[in-house]
Design a protein around this motif. Structure first.
Motif, PDB file in Angstrom:
ATOM      1  N   TYR A 132       0.839  -1.197   0.000  1.00 47.17           N
ATOM      2  CA  TYR A 132       0.000   0.000   0.000  1.00 47.17           C
ATOM      3  C   TYR A 132       0.878   1.252   0.000  1.00 47.17           C
ATOM      4  CZ  TYR A 132      -3.097   3.686   1.628  1.00 47.17           C
ATOM      5  OH  TYR A 132      -3.771   4.879   1.742  1.00 47.17           O
ATOM      6  N   VAL A 133       1.869   1.262   0.888  1.00 54.09           N
ATOM      7  CA  VAL A 133       2.760   2.415   0.986  1.00 54.09           C
ATOM      8  C   VAL A 133       3.534   2.615  -0.318  1.00 54.09           C
ATOM      9  CG1 VAL A 133       4.804   3.322   2.151  1.00 54.09           C
ATOM     10  CG2 VAL A 133       2.981   2.259   3.491  1.00 54.09           C
ATOM     11  N   THR A 134       3.957   1.511  -0.929  1.00 57.34           N
ATOM     12  CA  THR A 134       4.732   1.586  -2.163  1.00 57.34           C
ATOM     13  C   THR A 134       3.921   2.153  -3.324  1.00 57.34           C
ATOM     14  OG1 THR A 134       6.102  -0.299  -1.512  1.00 57.34           O
ATOM     15  CG2 THR A 134       6.060   0.254  -3.850  1.00 57.34           C
ATOM     16  N   TYR A 135       2.670   1.726  -3.432  1.00 58.86           N
ATOM     17  CA  TYR A 135       1.867   2.079  -4.605  1.00 58.86           C
ATOM     18  C   TYR A 135       0.910   3.248  -4.382  1.00 58.86           C
ATOM     19  CZ  TYR A 135       3.581  -1.881  -7.257  1.00 58.86           C
ATOM     20  OH  TYR A 135       4.401  -2.741  -7.950  1.00 58.86           O
ATOM     21  N   TYR A 136       0.745   3.651  -3.137  1.00 57.37           N
ATOM     22  CA  TYR A 136      -0.149   4.775  -2.872  1.00 57.37           C
ATOM     23  C   TYR A 136       0.476   6.078  -3.343  1.00 57.37           C
ATOM     24  CZ  TYR A 136      -2.573   8.478  -0.324  1.00 57.37           C
ATOM     25  OH  TYR A 136      -3.251   9.635  -0.005  1.00 57.37           O
ATOM     26  N   THR A 137      -0.237   6.792  -4.171  1.00 60.25           N
ATOM     27  CA  THR A 137       0.179   8.115  -4.616  1.00 60.25           C
ATOM     28  C   THR A 137      -1.047   8.889  -5.064  1.00 60.25           C
ATOM     29  OG1 THR A 137       1.529   9.380  -6.179  1.00 60.25           O
ATOM     30  CG2 THR A 137       0.621   7.294  -6.971  1.00 60.25           C
ATOM     31  N   LEU A 230      -7.401   0.391  -1.080  1.00 60.09           N
ATOM     32  CA  LEU A 230      -8.154   0.343   0.179  1.00 60.09           C
ATOM     33  C   LEU A 230      -8.110  -1.066   0.772  1.00 60.09           C
ATOM     34  CD1 LEU A 230     -10.142   1.478   2.280  1.00 60.09           C
ATOM     35  CD2 LEU A 230     -11.993   1.000   0.663  1.00 60.09           C
ATOM     36  N   TYR A 231      -8.291  -2.079  -0.069  1.00 60.27           N
ATOM     37  CA  TYR A 231      -8.234  -3.459   0.421  1.00 60.27           C
ATOM     38  C   TYR A 231      -6.841  -3.811   0.937  1.00 60.27           C
ATOM     39  CZ  TYR A 231     -12.921  -4.726  -1.205  1.00 60.27           C
ATOM     40  OH  TYR A 231     -14.286  -4.815  -1.367  1.00 60.27           O
ATOM     41  N   LEU A 232      -5.805  -3.267   0.287  1.00 56.76           N
ATOM     42  CA  LEU A 232      -4.456  -3.507   0.792  1.00 56.76           C
ATOM     43  C   LEU A 232      -4.291  -2.884   2.174  1.00 56.76           C
ATOM     44  CD1 LEU A 232      -2.174  -2.899  -2.335  1.00 56.76           C
ATOM     45  CD2 LEU A 232      -2.816  -5.081  -1.311  1.00 56.76           C
ATOM     46  N   ASP A 235      -5.633  -4.872   4.794  1.00 61.74           N
ATOM     47  CA  ASP A 235      -5.005  -6.193   4.867  1.00 61.74           C
ATOM     48  C   ASP A 235      -5.949  -7.278   4.343  1.00 61.74           C
ATOM     49  OD1 ASP A 235      -2.896  -7.899   5.314  1.00 61.74           O
ATOM     50  OD2 ASP A 235      -3.412  -8.287   7.411  1.00 61.74           O
ATOM     51  N   ALA A 236      -6.556  -6.991   3.194  1.00 64.17           N
ATOM     52  CA  ALA A 236      -7.443  -7.955   2.532  1.00 64.17           C
ATOM     53  C   ALA A 236      -6.932  -8.186   1.107  1.00 64.17           C
ATOM     54  CB  ALA A 236      -8.872  -7.433   2.515  1.00 64.17           C
ATOM     55  N   PRO A 237      -5.765  -8.859   0.970  1.00 59.45           N
ATOM     56  CA  PRO A 237      -5.127  -9.000  -0.346  1.00 59.45           C
ATOM     57  C   PRO A 237      -5.950  -9.759  -1.365  1.00 59.45           C
ATOM     58  CG  PRO A 237      -4.054 -10.416   1.278  1.00 59.45           C
ATOM     59  CD  PRO A 237      -4.964  -9.509   2.031  1.00 59.45           C
ATOM     60  N   GLU A 238      -6.730 -10.736  -0.931  1.00 58.03           N
ATOM     61  CA  GLU A 238      -7.527 -11.509  -1.885  1.00 58.03           C
ATOM     62  C   GLU A 238      -8.574 -10.631  -2.559  1.00 58.03           C
ATOM     63  OE1 GLU A 238      -6.834 -14.547  -2.941  1.00 58.03           O
ATOM     64  OE2 GLU A 238      -5.097 -14.401  -1.624  1.00 58.03           O
ATOM     65  N   LYS A 239      -9.184  -9.748  -1.790  1.00 51.26           N
ATOM     66  CA  LYS A 239     -10.167  -8.828  -2.361  1.00 51.26           C
ATOM     67  C   LYS A 239      -9.476  -7.834  -3.290  1.00 51.26           C
ATOM     68  CE  LYS A 239     -13.594  -9.143   1.336  1.00 51.26           C
ATOM     69  NZ  LYS A 239     -14.362  -8.404   2.370  1.00 51.26           N
ATOM     70  N   ALA A 240      -8.266  -7.425  -2.904  1.00 56.06           N
ATOM     71  CA  ALA A 240      -7.506  -6.516  -3.760  1.00 56.06           C
ATOM     72  C   ALA A 240      -7.190  -7.193  -5.086  1.00 56.06           C
ATOM     73  CB  ALA A 240      -6.217  -6.093  -3.062  1.00 56.06           C
ATOM     74  N   LYS A 241      -6.840  -8.483  -5.025  1.00 59.44           N
ATOM     75  CA  LYS A 241      -6.511  -9.234  -6.247  1.00 59.44           C
ATOM     76  C   LYS A 241      -7.670  -9.227  -7.232  1.00 59.44           C
ATOM     77  CE  LYS A 241      -3.178 -12.618  -4.465  1.00 59.44           C
ATOM     78  NZ  LYS A 241      -2.962 -14.070  -4.215  1.00 59.44           N
ATOM     79  N   THR A 242      -8.882  -9.399  -6.730  1.00 54.56           N
ATOM     80  CA  THR A 242     -10.061  -9.445  -7.600  1.00 54.56           C
ATOM     81  C   THR A 242     -10.184  -8.161  -8.416  1.00 54.56           C
ATOM     82  OG1 THR A 242     -11.231 -10.895  -6.055  1.00 54.56           O
ATOM     83  CG2 THR A 242     -12.570  -9.687  -7.660  1.00 54.56           C
ATOM     84  N   ILE A 243      -9.975  -7.023  -7.760  1.00 54.66           N
ATOM     85  CA  ILE A 243     -10.071  -5.743  -8.457  1.00 54.66           C
ATOM     86  C   ILE A 243      -8.881  -5.537  -9.386  1.00 54.66           C
ATOM     87  CG2 ILE A 243     -10.092  -3.236  -8.142  1.00 54.66           C
ATOM     88  CD1 ILE A 243     -11.626  -3.657  -5.591  1.00 54.66           C
TER      89      ILE A 243
END
Length: 266
Positions: A132-137, A230-232, A235-243
């Motif tokens: 999240y920190v890496t990709y948040y901008t 937001l899912y990252l 701490d919900a990586p599986e939901k993040a993967k779906t999107i």
């Protein structure tokens, strides 16, 4: 004091070039202003990271990781990078009056490159929060301030609060604006959702991003990317993967490249 002047002031503080009275002013502001304190700490870490005798940024990692950091920082490539930065520092001191740029910018560029290398090296160990920190901008989200037209003074204030990480104050303006604006509605929803996300108001952030995603607004696809982030953060990586899979299904989608990278890391 504009951002560049502030960075130069912080640099003088870290280098011990301020008077006792000025030091007291800086430290008082650090105790009251979270954003300013983070700026000071960031610059301190940037300086420390170029000092082989001070691995302060690695205090809380394992000995094995510290060894990996040291190997990287003592590599031929990093040595060349540091040599280039020292030259830039020398040029800066000679030409301060011409370009007015703070040494902070040179250090930032160098350390960002090194940290990106570290990120790649250790990507398999990154948590959802790390990613999240890496990709948040927010550097490429549309401004709340219109171009070439009359500006809404409230939205100007909201954007200023947002940029200063004063999200609660930004939301006081953005929440009622959602129901009234038309021209900048996508931006308002984005700023509102991101502010809620940063404040840990996850359900509200979901609502904001979904409202954008299901709209017919031009910037609606941006909502998908920030919902994945937001899912990252949750701490919900599986939901993040779906999107992320949805985003990476077409190269024309917003943040297509980043979505593919994230999927590989998850």
């Amino acid at each position: 004091m504009n951002p560049e002047e502030e960075n130069i002031y912080i640099e003088s503080y870290l280098l011990g070039n301020l008077s006792k009275e000025e030091v007291a002013i800086v430290e008082k502001r650090m105790s009251e202003d979270v954003r300013f304190r983070e700026s000071v700490l960031l610059q301190k870490e940037l300086y420390a990271s170029l000092d082989e005798s001070d691995w302060s940024f690695a205090k809380n990692v394992t000995p094995e990781k510290i060894q990996e950091y040291e190997t990287l920082f003592k590599s031929k490539e990093t040595a060349q990078l540091k040599e280039a930065i020292l030259k830039a520092q020398s040029d800066y001191k000679k030409n301060t009056s011409k370009n007015g740029r703070s040494l902070f910018y040179y250090l930032s560029a160098a350390v960002v490159i090194v940290m990106i290398t570290i990120s790649v090296l250790l990507s398999k160990d990154q948590t959802s929060q790390d990613l999240y920190v890496t990709y948040y901008t927010t550097s490429d989200i549309p401004s709340l301030v219109s171009r070439g037209g009359e500006d809404d003074s409230e939205l100007i204030n909201a954007e200023r609060y947002f940029e200063n990480a004063e999200y609660t104050k930004a939301l006081e303006i953005l929440i009622p604006k959602v129901a009234t604006v038309t021209k900048n509605k996508a931006s308002v929803l984005l700023y509102k959702g991101i502010s809620e996300m940063e404040l840990g108001q996850f359900e509200k952030a979901h609502t904001s991003f979904d409202q954008l995603i299901h709209s017919d607004l031009l910037d609606a696809p941006m909502g998908l990317w920030y919902k994945a982030l937001l899912y990252l953060k949750m701490d919900a990586p599986e939901k993040a993967k779906t999107i992320l899979q949805q985003i990476s299904s077409s190269s024309s989608n917003y943040k297509y490249t980043e979505a593919k990278e994230l999927l590989e890391k998850l």
